[in-house]
Motif scaffolding. Sequence first.
Motif, PDB file in Angstrom:
ATOM      1  N   GLU A 178       0.830  -1.189   0.000  1.00 46.88           N
ATOM      2  CA  GLU A 178       0.000   0.000   0.000  1.00 46.88           C
ATOM      3  C   GLU A 178       0.871   1.248   0.000  1.00 46.88           C
ATOM      4  O   GLU A 178       1.978   1.276   0.533  1.00 46.88           O
ATOM      5  CB  GLU A 178      -0.922   0.017   1.218  1.00 46.88           C
ATOM      6  N   GLY A 179       0.342   2.303  -0.621  1.00 46.09           N
ATOM      7  CA  GLY A 179       1.056   3.556  -0.656  1.00 46.09           C
ATOM      8  C   GLY A 179       0.965   4.280   0.683  1.00 46.09           C
ATOM      9  O   GLY A 179       0.223   3.872   1.574  1.00 46.09           O
ATOM     10  N   PRO A 180       1.706   5.370   0.828  1.00 49.84           N
ATOM     11  CA  PRO A 180       1.659   6.131   2.083  1.00 49.84           C
ATOM     12  C   PRO A 180       0.294   6.789   2.256  1.00 49.84           C
ATOM     13  O   PRO A 180      -0.365   7.132   1.291  1.00 49.84           O
ATOM     14  CB  PRO A 180       2.766   7.182   1.895  1.00 49.84           C
ATOM     15  N   PRO A 181      -0.153   6.945   3.489  1.00 51.69           N
ATOM     16  CA  PRO A 181      -1.460   7.571   3.708  1.00 51.69           C
ATOM     17  C   PRO A 181      -1.459   9.025   3.256  1.00 51.69           C
ATOM     18  O   PRO A 181      -0.440   9.714   3.294  1.00 51.69           O
ATOM     19  CB  PRO A 181      -1.661   7.453   5.222  1.00 51.69           C
ATOM     20  N   GLY A 182      -2.638   9.478   2.816  1.00 52.95           N
ATOM     21  CA  GLY A 182      -2.773  10.857   2.373  1.00 52.95           C
ATOM     22  C   GLY A 182      -4.225  11.274   2.475  1.00 52.95           C
ATOM     23  O   GLY A 182      -5.105  10.469   2.748  1.00 52.95           O
ATOM     24  N   ALA A 183      -4.497  12.566   2.264  1.00 56.20           N
ATOM     25  CA  ALA A 183      -5.861  13.092   2.321  1.00 56.20           C
ATOM     26  C   ALA A 183      -6.046  14.076   1.180  1.00 56.20           C
ATOM     27  O   ALA A 183      -5.224  14.974   0.981  1.00 56.20           O
ATOM     28  CB  ALA A 183      -6.119  13.776   3.660  1.00 56.20           C
ATOM     29  N   LEU A 184      -7.114  13.885   0.388  1.00 53.60           N
ATOM     30  CA  LEU A 184      -7.385  14.737  -0.754  1.00 53.60           C
ATOM     31  C   LEU A 184      -8.874  15.007  -0.824  1.00 53.60           C
ATOM     32  O   LEU A 184      -9.689  14.287  -0.237  1.00 53.60           O
ATOM     33  CB  LEU A 184      -6.922  14.073  -2.055  1.00 53.60           C
ATOM     34  N   GLN A 185      -9.243  16.058  -1.568  1.00 55.25           N
ATOM     35  CA  GLN A 185     -10.644  16.395  -1.764  1.00 55.25           C
ATOM     36  C   GLN A 185     -10.999  16.313  -3.243  1.00 55.25           C
ATOM     37  O   GLN A 185     -10.142  16.478  -4.107  1.00 55.25           O
ATOM     38  CB  GLN A 185     -10.930  17.820  -1.273  1.00 55.25           C
ATOM     39  N   CYS A 186     -12.274  16.051  -3.551  1.00 53.42           N
ATOM     40  CA  CYS A 186     -12.735  16.100  -4.936  1.00 53.42           C
ATOM     41  C   CYS A 186     -14.234  16.369  -4.934  1.00 53.42           C
ATOM     42  O   CYS A 186     -14.923  16.122  -3.939  1.00 53.42           O
ATOM     43  CB  CYS A 186     -12.424  14.809  -5.681  1.00 53.42           C
TER      44      CYS A 186
END
Length: 510
Positions: A178-186
Amino acid sequence: MTQTQLIQQTLHTIAYLGVREVCVAAGARNAPLVSALLACSGVKIWNFFEERSAAFFALGRIMADRQPVAVVTTSGTAAAELLPAVIEAHYQNLPLVLVTADRPKRYRGSGAPQAIEQAGLFGVYATIVGDWDATDESHEGHCSDGPMHLNVCLDEPLETNVAGVDFSAAPPLPASEEGPPGALQCDLVLAAGMHPREAADAAALLARIGAPIIAEATSNLHGFRELQPLLIPGGEQALQSARPAHVLRIGAVPSWRWWRDLEDLPKIKVTNITRTGFSGLARTENVETLAWENIRSTQFTRIDPPCGILRFEPDFEKFPESEPSWVSKIAKAIPAGSRVFLGNSLPIREFNLALQTPKPGIELFANRGANGIDGLVSTFLGTSAVHGGECWLILGDLSALYDLAAPWVIAQMEHPRLRIVVINNGGGKIFSRVASMRALPEAARNVIENRHSLGFEPWAQLWGMEYLQTDDANDLADLLPMPMVIEIRPDPMHTEAFWKDWQKPVIRPR
């Protein structure tokens, strides 16, 4: 190193790359490889008389099972026949393994028979895993993303009595992390081109986001109940009403013109989550591309308020003999549990319009790496080779003409319920929808569209398939349990009228 050791090292290498199926197009130069492969255990062999179909069939096997598949060719121009499928595999990031027999390295640049420059033949589209002959000391292969090329140089006399190896003894490929955790909006999701297993992972993420979703049929998302309130019908037309700030594109690059228009809208941020690593856009401003492994670890949230968007639904009953209406009828006739392959260019766009909520267990695939019409029948047969249910291909007439040799492999397949639906409108009618093409003189359009009066019954007869030409959708029910070619001839006036009417569809606000 002896030729026997070289051949066995090659087999061990492709086994350690994860290959468990090999498509063979035999010739004199690769006879030692073919003979050794037939003596191997733990590997499935498919045989072909020509390389192009073999490569696209292998591509289909990879698409269906997500495991590396190898193609073994002889030397000379035989190796060059692999290039179209290699390009498609490159842009879909699929592990197509190319094993090309060659003459010894000393022949390079000599112009001797069957001695083309095979090393590096596929350029940027394939990683060179090995370029070997018996004079080399090391033959260690390595795994890479996308297509891989092993060029094996064999001198005469050719050794055809080589013992096989056990492919199942090779260790399994390591699982992706799994990739590193992150937070994004859309505030808008576009979805296309996902394997059914990938769609399950995507559905969990999209349900959490809660943003409106415009999904192509090949996203395989339409069967998830939790996504039904979020899925917006209408495709291209619905997108024209959208005013998003941040688009999440998940899976393959969409077929919609609206996606291309994003090139000139740099203020709209685009985040891609895709296995391919390609953003699908030339612009870099406000564009980011994340690895597929991020799908489980990244937390997206919806931007409030969401982008304005309208629901557009076509009226297929108004022009029942049009090409889009026929695709809608075909979609309704496909039974639950089927595997469906969609051809470029019009069929995939028309199926996107036709699909609302599919029957349970339907899986959809398409070649949307380079978006070409080459090798579609062969790729379809690859995706269908070990599937237990019905398998349907929907493609245009020119696409079928591109791949007339493909049915060679059907006799080696485990089940016969194949339905090859050819929508025969007498040429490439996709060009009639391109504004710049419509302005051309009639003589030029005739050439560009490749207009013709051919039918497909002789093709079905050549390969021993049943044939049905019909103008009644009821004929698509209770089809014979054997390979069939189904030819549909839409009414061109109805088709033209449908597309004009689609410019002013019924609008149902959310």
